[in-house]
Design an enzyme around this catalytic site. Sequence first.
Site, PDB file in Angstrom:
ATOM      1  N   ASN A 184       5.407 -11.383 -11.485  1.00  7.84           N
ATOM      2  CA  ASN A 184       5.870 -10.119 -11.114  1.00  7.84           C
ATOM      3  C   ASN A 184       6.572  -9.228 -12.159  1.00  7.84           C
ATOM      4  O   ASN A 184       6.982  -8.252 -12.062  1.00  7.84           O
ATOM      5  CB  ASN A 184       6.980 -10.263 -10.057  1.00  7.84           C
ATOM      6  CG  ASN A 184       6.176 -10.598  -8.673  1.00  7.84           C
ATOM      7  OD1 ASN A 184       6.738 -11.300  -7.746  1.00  7.84           O
ATOM      8  ND2 ASN A 184       4.923 -10.227  -8.332  1.00  7.84           N
ATOM      9  N   ASP A 206       5.068 -11.035   1.414  1.00  2.00           N
ATOM     10  CA  ASP A 206       4.119 -10.044   0.736  1.00  2.00           C
ATOM     11  C   ASP A 206       3.993  -8.875   1.683  1.00  2.00           C
ATOM     12  O   ASP A 206       3.918  -8.955   2.954  1.00  2.00           O
ATOM     13  CB  ASP A 206       2.936 -10.511   0.245  1.00  2.00           C
ATOM     14  CG  ASP A 206       1.933  -9.680  -0.749  1.00  2.00           C
ATOM     15  OD1 ASP A 206       2.784  -9.007  -1.061  1.00  2.00           O
ATOM     16  OD2 ASP A 206       0.685  -9.895  -0.637  1.00  2.00           O
TER      17      ASP A 206
HETATM   18  C1  IPE Z   1       3.489 -12.989  -4.255  1.00  6.93           C
HETATM   19  O1  IPE Z   1       3.238 -11.626  -4.037  1.00  6.93           O
HETATM   20  C2  IPE Z   1       4.681 -13.208  -4.953  1.00  6.93           C
HETATM   21  C3  IPE Z   1       5.716 -12.963  -3.888  1.00  6.93           C
HETATM   22  C4  IPE Z   1       5.589 -12.557  -2.750  1.00  6.93           C
HETATM   23  C5  IPE Z   1       6.983 -13.017  -4.638  1.00  6.93           C
HETATM   24  P1  IPE Z   1       2.197 -10.635  -5.127  1.00  6.93           P
HETATM   25  O2  IPE Z   1       2.035  -9.337  -4.487  1.00  6.93           O
HETATM   26  O3  IPE Z   1       2.960 -10.664  -6.467  1.00  6.93           O
HETATM   27  O4  IPE Z   1       0.754 -11.566  -5.120  1.00  6.93           O
HETATM   28  P2  IPE Z   1      -0.426 -10.460  -5.597  1.00  6.93           P
HETATM   29  O5  IPE Z   1      -0.282  -9.910  -6.796  1.00  6.93           O
HETATM   30  O6  IPE Z   1      -0.879  -9.927  -4.394  1.00  6.93           O
HETATM   31  O7  IPE Z   1      -1.303 -11.887  -5.557  1.00  6.93           O
HETATM   32  C1  IPE Z   2       6.185  -8.508  -1.950  1.00  2.00           C
HETATM   33  O1  IPE Z   2       5.725  -7.291  -1.702  1.00  2.00           O
HETATM   34  C2  IPE Z   2       7.589  -8.806  -2.703  1.00  2.00           C
HETATM   35  C3  IPE Z   2       7.353  -9.068  -4.097  1.00  2.00           C
HETATM   36  C4  IPE Z   2       6.260  -9.535  -4.692  1.00  2.00           C
HETATM   37  C5  IPE Z   2       8.659  -9.159  -4.871  1.00  2.00           C
HETATM   38  P1  IPE Z   2       4.683  -6.356  -2.644  1.00  2.00           P
HETATM   39  O2  IPE Z   2       5.979  -5.640  -3.629  1.00  2.00           O
HETATM   40  O3  IPE Z   2       3.894  -7.466  -3.432  1.00  2.00           O
HETATM   41  O4  IPE Z   2       4.306  -5.566  -1.634  1.00  2.00           O
HETATM   42  P2  IPE Z   2       2.397  -5.191  -1.894  1.00  2.00           P
HETATM   43  O5  IPE Z   2       1.838  -6.271  -1.828  1.00  2.00           O
HETATM   44  O6  IPE Z   2       2.390  -4.426  -2.971  1.00  2.00           O
HETATM   45  O7  IPE Z   2       2.165  -4.252  -0.575  1.00  2.00           O
HETATM   46 MG    MG Z   3       2.096  -8.060  -2.961  1.00  2.00          MG
END
Ligand code: IPE
Ligand code: IPE
Ligand code: MG
Length: 246
Positions: free
Chosen positions: A71, A23
């Site tokens: 997502n 993340d």
């Molecule tokens: C968790 O991260 C999912 C992945 C890393 C694929 P998210 O960014 O989707 O989670 P939330 O929304 O912060 O809980």
């Molecule tokens: C994790 O990074 C990757 C996926 C969930 C696919 P994020 O895209 O959630 O990055 P932040 O949390 O918005 O910084």
């Molecule tokens: Mg994230």
Amino acid sequence: MGLDGKAGIDLTRLPAHVGCVMDGNGRWAQRRGLPRTEGHAAGEEALLDTVEGALELGIRWLTVYAFSTENWRRPPDEVRYLMGFNESLLQRRRDELHERGVRIRFAGRRDWRVPRRLLRHMDDAMATTERNRRMTLVIAFNYGGRAEIVDAVRRMVAEGVPASRVDERAIRSRLYLPDVPDPDLVIRTSGEFRISNFLLWELAYSELVFTDTLWPDFRREDLFDAVREYQSRDRRFGGVERVGHR
Ligand code: IPE
Ligand code: IPE
Ligand code: MG
């Protein structure tokens, strides 16, 4: 970090299975004034270096959360980018991972939303690497812990399993990858203290390690730090005495 990044790690007490919630890609990009998608692209190096670090230690199972069932709520452009990016990553990295002795598998729903071309690359990567045993890399894609349990229950009902036969073993054996051991250690990057629907059933007794590092900055040394933290923990599994580590 010392000269030897692995210093202090007891190689006889490694976690058999490490899970990673990758993340912080979006924030990494935003801090640089870049579009969020650049953060996803930069996450590739973090992933490959983490795989190298896991190989270096001798970790047998690594599960990475690449795309959650939630997502899909992201803007269509970002979702489209992530589908294309994962397809190209598999295409570009498959042979390299194969040469390193990595078996690639996937956990998640193969539903209509996942582009067919991506599914084909997933199947290719699995088929090419299926005989490798040095390490198994599980890519959780279109994965949700609740969806996984729902899918297991659906299968039980479809198979006509009577209520008296429903137990933990019956559920576990119908999860996406029933032969994968539960994760001993789960790492979440980016300073968020939550699970976000990752491996809900499997992480019942996992040690959780949270780090502020954003995923694109994560490297094998960060994995080594997490393993050291894991080895300092006292696992009891509901009992009284320290059980130690597998
Ligand atoms: C968790 O991260 C999912 C992945 C890393 C694929 P998210 O960014 O989707 O989670 P939330 O929304 O912060 O809980
Ligand atoms: C994790 O990074 C990757 C996926 C969930 C696919 P994020 O895209 O959630 O990055 P932040 O949390 O918005 O910084
Ligand atoms: Mg994230």
